[in-house]
Design a protein around this motif. Structure first.
Motif, PDB file in Angstrom:
ATOM      1  N   GLN A  90       0.831  -1.201   0.000  1.00 40.89           N
ATOM      2  CA  GLN A  90       0.000   0.000   0.000  1.00 40.89           C
ATOM      3  C   GLN A  90       0.870   1.258   0.000  1.00 40.89           C
ATOM      4  O   GLN A  90       0.642   2.188  -0.800  1.00 40.89           O
ATOM      5  CB  GLN A  90      -0.912   0.009   1.218  1.00 40.89           C
ATOM      6  CG  GLN A  90      -1.785   1.262   1.314  1.00 40.89           C
ATOM      7  CD  GLN A  90      -2.555   1.334   2.623  1.00 40.89           C
ATOM      8  OE1 GLN A  90      -2.181   0.681   3.609  1.00 40.89           O
ATOM      9  NE2 GLN A  90      -3.608   2.129   2.647  1.00 40.89           N
ATOM     10  N   PHE A  93       2.743   1.755  -3.509  1.00 41.00           N
ATOM     11  CA  PHE A  93       1.929   2.245  -4.625  1.00 41.00           C
ATOM     12  C   PHE A  93       1.411   3.657  -4.363  1.00 41.00           C
ATOM     13  O   PHE A  93       1.347   4.483  -5.281  1.00 41.00           O
ATOM     14  CB  PHE A  93       0.790   1.268  -4.911  1.00 41.00           C
ATOM     15  CG  PHE A  93       1.247   0.026  -5.645  1.00 41.00           C
ATOM     16  CD1 PHE A  93       1.314   0.007  -7.020  1.00 41.00           C
ATOM     17  CD2 PHE A  93       1.648  -1.105  -4.952  1.00 41.00           C
ATOM     18  CE1 PHE A  93       1.757  -1.123  -7.711  1.00 41.00           C
ATOM     19  CE2 PHE A  93       2.090  -2.237  -5.621  1.00 41.00           C
ATOM     20  CZ  PHE A  93       2.145  -2.240  -7.003  1.00 41.00           C
ATOM     21  N   GLU A  94       1.063   3.952  -3.109  1.00 44.02           N
ATOM     22  CA  GLU A  94       0.630   5.321  -2.789  1.00 44.02           C
ATOM     23  C   GLU A  94       1.755   6.313  -3.014  1.00 44.02           C
ATOM     24  O   GLU A  94       1.514   7.438  -3.495  1.00 44.02           O
ATOM     25  CB  GLU A  94       0.152   5.390  -1.336  1.00 44.02           C
ATOM     26  CG  GLU A  94      -1.234   4.799  -1.121  1.00 44.02           C
ATOM     27  CD  GLU A  94      -1.687   4.910   0.319  1.00 44.02           C
ATOM     28  OE1 GLU A  94      -2.898   4.863   0.552  1.00 44.02           O
ATOM     29  OE2 GLU A  94      -0.824   5.040   1.219  1.00 44.02           O
ATOM     30  N   VAL A 100      -4.990   2.869  -4.770  1.00 44.92           N
ATOM     31  CA  VAL A 100      -5.038   1.693  -3.911  1.00 44.92           C
ATOM     32  C   VAL A 100      -6.434   1.572  -3.325  1.00 44.92           C
ATOM     33  O   VAL A 100      -7.081   2.571  -3.009  1.00 44.92           O
ATOM     34  CB  VAL A 100      -3.983   1.734  -2.784  1.00 44.92           C
ATOM     35  CG1 VAL A 100      -2.584   1.698  -3.357  1.00 44.92           C
ATOM     36  CG2 VAL A 100      -4.171   2.955  -1.911  1.00 44.92           C
ATOM     37  N   GLN A 101      -6.891   0.347  -3.167  1.00 48.12           N
ATOM     38  CA  GLN A 101      -8.221   0.078  -2.631  1.00 48.12           C
ATOM     39  C   GLN A 101      -8.210  -1.256  -1.924  1.00 48.12           C
ATOM     40  O   GLN A 101      -7.715  -2.253  -2.466  1.00 48.12           O
ATOM     41  CB  GLN A 101      -9.241   0.061  -3.784  1.00 48.12           C
ATOM     42  CG  GLN A 101     -10.664  -0.222  -3.361  1.00 48.12           C
ATOM     43  CD  GLN A 101     -11.608  -0.310  -4.550  1.00 48.12           C
ATOM     44  OE1 GLN A 101     -11.202  -0.163  -5.703  1.00 48.12           O
ATOM     45  NE2 GLN A 101     -12.877  -0.549  -4.282  1.00 48.12           N
ATOM     46  N   THR A 114      -4.711  -2.468  -6.912  1.00 49.10           N
ATOM     47  CA  THR A 114      -3.991  -1.282  -7.356  1.00 49.10           C
ATOM     48  C   THR A 114      -3.686  -1.440  -8.846  1.00 49.10           C
ATOM     49  O   THR A 114      -4.322  -2.231  -9.534  1.00 49.10           O
ATOM     50  CB  THR A 114      -2.712  -1.074  -6.516  1.00 49.10           C
ATOM     51  OG1 THR A 114      -2.033   0.113  -6.945  1.00 49.10           O
ATOM     52  CG2 THR A 114      -1.770  -2.252  -6.609  1.00 49.10           C
ATOM     53  N   SER A 115      -2.724  -0.688  -9.351  1.00 52.76           N
ATOM     54  CA  SER A 115      -2.324  -0.844 -10.754  1.00 52.76           C
ATOM     55  C   SER A 115      -0.891  -0.379 -10.908  1.00 52.76           C
ATOM     56  O   SER A 115      -0.360   0.363 -10.068  1.00 52.76           O
ATOM     57  CB  SER A 115      -3.234  -0.036 -11.694  1.00 52.76           C
ATOM     58  OG  SER A 115      -3.022   1.362 -11.532  1.00 52.76           O
TER      59      SER A 115
END
Length: 326
Positions: A90, A93-94, A100-101, A114-115
């Motif tokens: 998390q 990626f943030e 993010v979810q 995420t991606s």
């Protein structure tokens, strides 16, 4: 662009690839293909979804088939070492401004969706429901006798950028194809689990999934599958092979499912666990790069792929052309 030095201490401990979810139009037709013909094992099914595992796998599933209107791939999934790595993922990626979810998925623990920077939907989890072993239940061995999921390959509009990003996550490059005119990467193979690859990138309109691959016991299982498909209504679903790749040294066959999703069957690659293993370089114009022996790949193999749901597709930055079958 040079291959980046291997990142041996990444911020997230990714163990391996886990599974892919395909959107399919007809669950009955997909079940006949993946279960009755290929030999994957059903672990759950209802009117909207079928989950499947291969014969050596203890996790609940390696492939999800979900009913929908248009063929697509929903996401690519990876298993992490433990729950702490979920929060590390998390943060990673943030920190790069990527979405993010936290989501709930059946049969697995808390999951991060995420991606990557190109929009490829990625899913990370630490634990999946475990099932009893079936690897010695030889009465279940049907079709091509798939043992385990092995890798994803996807089209990327910029392979250099993809390799740099996934290198940050600890994927190590084993082999790559360089365009000698520009020095750019045309394709690359990267791993976490100690084989030639968990993921691979091919230059092209992307992101799109090129194929998902399953490891099988021997080349003879691939020959058996060809005989089976040729006599049960699936001869036109055979796309490429059999043959042996120069890259990865694998014996291979590519087929298409009823919705056009591409599936590879694969064996005989090599071990890559040494952290100082040097990646192997191939020229884009080397005819034995893609096929050590066997027929060259058809044009559809370079142009057709499965879109990711809701993800915009970009033209490739690199315009280099591989060797294509006439």
């Amino acid at each position: 662009m040079a291959i980046p030095a291997a990142n041996l201490y990444p911020p997230v401990n990714i163990v391996r690839l886990s599974h892919v979810e395909f959107v399919v139009r007809d669950l009955k037709a997909s079940r006949a293909f993946y279960v009755d013909t290929l030999g994957l094992q059903v672990t759950f099914e209802d009117s909207q979804m079928i989950t499947l595992r291969a014969l050596e796998e203890r996790g609940h599933h390696c492939l999800i088939l979900r009913k929908g209107d248009e063929p697509a791939a929903s996401h690519l999934s990876f298993k992490l070492f433990d729950e702490k790595d979920l929060y590390a993922a998390q943060a990673f990626f943030e920190s790069r401004g990527l979405p993010v979810q936290w989501i709930d998925r059946p049969f697995q623990s808390r999951t991060l969706l995420t991606s990557d920077p190109h929009g490829t939907p990625l899913e990370f989890y630490a634990k999946m429901d475990r099932l009893p072993p079936i690897h010695q239940k030889y009465g279940l061995y049907k079709g091509v006798k798939p043992l385990r999921i092995d890798h994803f390959n996807f089209f990327m509009s910029n392979v250099d950028e993809a390799v740099a990003f996934y290198n940050e996550l600890g994927f190590r490059t084993t082999e790559y194809t360089e365009d000698e005119v520009t020095g750019r990467l045309w394709a690359a193979w990267m791993h976490r689990k100690g084989g030639v690859h968990d993921i691979a990138f091919t230059n092209g309109r992307g992101p799109r999934l090129h194929h998902v691959a399953f490891w099988v016991p021997t080349p003879l299982n691939i020959i058996d599958l060809l005989d089976l498909m040729a006599t049960t209504g699936y001869v036109s679903n055979i796309e490429r092979g059999p043959g042996r790749h120069g890259l990865s040294n694998a014996f291979f066959l590519y087929v298409r499912d009823p919705d056009g999703h591409r599936v590879e069957f694969y064996c005989s690659d090599y071990q890559t666990v040494d952290p100082d293993l040097e990646p192997l370089k191939w020229s884009l114009k080397d005819p034995q790069r893609q096929t050590l022996w066997g027929a060259p790949a058809p044009r559809c193999w370079f142009e057709e792929g499965t879109p990711f749901q809701g993800v915009a597709i970009k033209e490739p930055d690199l315009k280099a052309t591989p060797i294509v079958a006439p």
